[in-house]
Design a protein around this motif. Structure first.
Motif, short mmCIF file in Angstrom:
data_model
loop_
_atom_site.label_atom_id
_atom_site.label_comp_id
_atom_site.label_asym_id
_atom_site.label_seq_id
_atom_site.Cartn_x
_atom_site.Cartn_y
_atom_site.Cartn_z
N VAL A 262 93.14 -21.59 43.72
CA VAL A 262 94.44 -21.29 44.32
C VAL A 262 94.29 -20.86 45.77
N THR A 263 93.08 -21.00 46.32
CA THR A 263 92.87 -20.68 47.72
C THR A 263 93.25 -21.89 48.58
N GLU A 264 93.06 -21.77 49.88
CA GLU A 264 93.45 -22.85 50.79
C GLU A 264 92.67 -24.13 50.54
N GLY A 265 91.40 -23.99 50.21
CA GLY A 265 90.59 -25.17 49.90
C GLY A 265 90.43 -25.41 48.42
N GLY A 266 91.30 -24.79 47.62
CA GLY A 266 91.15 -24.89 46.18
C GLY A 266 91.35 -26.29 45.64
N MET A 267 92.16 -27.10 46.34
CA MET A 267 92.40 -28.46 45.86
C MET A 267 91.13 -29.29 45.87
N TYR A 268 90.24 -29.03 46.84
CA TYR A 268 88.97 -29.76 46.88
C TYR A 268 88.11 -29.40 45.66
N VAL A 269 88.10 -28.11 45.32
CA VAL A 269 87.33 -27.66 44.17
C VAL A 269 87.94 -28.20 42.87
N PHE A 270 89.28 -28.14 42.81
CA PHE A 270 89.95 -28.63 41.61
C PHE A 270 89.67 -30.11 41.38
N GLN A 271 89.73 -30.90 42.44
CA GLN A 271 89.48 -32.33 42.29
C GLN A 271 88.03 -32.59 41.90
N LEU A 272 87.11 -31.77 42.39
CA LEU A 272 85.70 -31.91 42.02
C LEU A 272 85.52 -31.67 40.52
N PHE A 273 86.15 -30.61 40.01
CA PHE A 273 86.08 -30.33 38.58
C PHE A 273 86.76 -31.43 37.77
N ASP A 274 87.92 -31.87 38.24
CA ASP A 274 88.69 -32.87 37.50
C ASP A 274 87.97 -34.22 37.45
N TYR B 50 84.61 -34.86 37.83
CA TYR B 50 83.28 -34.88 37.21
C TYR B 50 83.25 -34.16 35.86
N ALA B 51 83.75 -32.94 35.81
CA ALA B 51 83.61 -32.16 34.58
C ALA B 51 84.57 -32.61 33.49
N CYS B 52 85.75 -33.12 33.86
CA CYS B 52 86.77 -33.47 32.87
C CYS B 52 87.11 -34.94 32.89
N ASN B 53 86.22 -35.77 33.42
CA ASN B 53 86.56 -37.19 33.52
C ASN B 53 86.35 -37.90 32.20
N GLY B 54 86.77 -39.15 32.16
CA GLY B 54 86.70 -39.91 30.92
C GLY B 54 85.30 -40.20 30.45
N ALA B 55 84.32 -40.31 31.37
CA ALA B 55 82.95 -40.63 30.97
C ALA B 55 82.37 -39.54 30.07
N CYS B 56 82.61 -38.28 30.42
CA CYS B 56 82.09 -37.17 29.60
C CYS B 56 82.73 -37.18 28.22
#
Length: 214
Positions: A41-53, A55-61
């Motif tokens: 929820v910080t100013e650069g949080g969207m970059y972190v969120f997209q990184l998690f979304d 790689y960590a939560c993608n369809g391949a896993c």
């Protein structure tokens, strides 16, 4: 979250099913998630969120885990046993198409989809123009591998902790738990087997007494 809590409690029932332990575990879990996601929820949080979304939560896993889950349920636990359990609970037997899906269709489709997602992999970009640094991609793959490597890691740990030869440990790892509750069908078979054995003993006893009397 409830599914995660239930899984953790089932793994350590002796410790976590005592009074108050579940509530403490839930508090720790919620606080960990809260503070771990504050950065999003910080100013650069969207970059972190997209990184998690990505790689960590993608369809391949999810697909990789689905392959082994469907194989474990269809072949190790047994699709036939699952049919018997559903019949015990619902008093009706599922359609045979479900067995085909559990044993063949679901693992095959999941495996093909997983391989396709790996072949068509593209590095993550933000808004189609921002390219992440190399360390971010490395972190992303670590996030993805944290869930993917759980399956072979757990299997390797069980293999090392087991007793007997390598073949015996592998067979034990690929067999279902023998202490699972019996289904109605299994109980009926056991009763029929016990009744048949008792009748055979009675017939054998009567035959021996008759021969001795003669």
């Amino acid at each position: 979250m409830e599914a995660v809590m239930t899984s953790v409690i089932d793994l350590f029932p002796v410790v976590l099913r005592k009074a108050g332990r579940r509530e403490i575990l839930l508090l720790v879990f919620c606080l960990t998630c809260f503070f771990g996601q504050l950065i999003m929820v910080t100013e650069g949080g969207m970059y972190v969120f997209q990184l998690f979304d990505y790689y960590a939560c993608n369809g391949a896993c999810v697909l990789f885990l689905s392959v082994f889950e469907s194989l474990a349920m269809g072949w190790i636990f047994g699709a036939e046993r699952m049919f018997d359990i559903i019949e015990d609970m619902t008093k009706s037997r599922p359609n045979y198409i479900f067995m085909l899906c559990w044993k063949y269709l679901t693992p095959l489709v999941s495996l093909v989809s997983f391989i396709s997602s790996m072949v068509e992999y593209q590095p993550l970009t933000f808004n189609r123009w921002y390219v992440y640094p190399d360390w971010a991609y490395a972190l992303g793959w670590l996030l993805a591998l944290s869930s993917i490597l759980l399956v072979p890691g757990w299997a390797l740990g069980r293999m090392c902790a087991g007793k007997g030869s390598l073949k015996q440990r592998w067979c034990h790892l690929c067999s279902s738990d023998t202490e699972l509750p019996l289904t109605s069908k299994q109980l009926a078979v056991m009763k029929e087997t016990a009744f048949t054995a008792e009748m055979d003993d009675l017939v054998r006893t009567d035959t021996e007494e008759h021969e001795n009397g003669l």
